[in-house]
Motif scaffolding. Structure first.
Motif: not given
Length: 162
Positions: A115-121, A123-126, A130-139
């Protein structure tokens, strides 16, 4: 003839003023929309920060509960000395849960790092990553909560039954 020239000049001035007013109005709308977009981005960043700090607080509490569980499992593994409530090896369960929480914290740092690298993302892949990382972390966090709750219930039932 003079009136005709004056009328044309006045019409040209009126047209220029209308164009200028339209440009100023468009600039004001653009400025207002930019302000709203920046406000929404700021609120989104603040919400993400609050969510991340909530995860951190939950994980800290789980660490504390698991530390208590380790002490309880070890203590009841030795008490009473003639017939302990638990087999001492059962104390490995909350210890394993602590190691899982450490793994969970490491994965949380990876989410923060990404997330700290958001400015360098890209948009299509990062963004999707990030969404997948958050979902996995929630689980993973849900699993940690459930295992800690399960161990606590197991401890309570064993003590009540004894």
């Amino acid at each position: 003839m003079e009136d005709s020239k004056t009328t044309k000049i006045l019409e040209q001035i009126r047209d220029l003023l209308q164009k200028n007013e339209a440009r100023v109005s468009a600039d004001e709308l653009t400025s207002e929309s930019e302000r709203l977009i920046k406000k929404a981005e700021k609120e989104g960043d603040e919400a993400a920060t609050k969510i991340q700090s909530s995860f951190d607080r939950i994980h800290d509490k789980l660490f504390s509960v698991n530390s208590i569980l380790i002490a309880a499992f070890v203590g009841f593994g030795k008490f009473p000395s003639d017939a302990p409530i638990f087999n001492i090896w059962i104390a490995l369960l909350p210890l394993l849960n602590i190691f899982y929480l450490i793994f969970l914290e490491q994965r949380q740092m990876e989410v923060y790092r990404h997330a700290s690298q958001r400015m360098n993302w890209n948009l299509s892949t990062d963004v999707e990553k990030y969404g997948k990382m958050i979902n996995k972390q929630n689980l993973r966090s849900l699993l940690a909560i459930l295992t800690t709750l399960g161990l606590s219930i197991y401890l309570a039932v064993k003590i009540i039954i004894y």
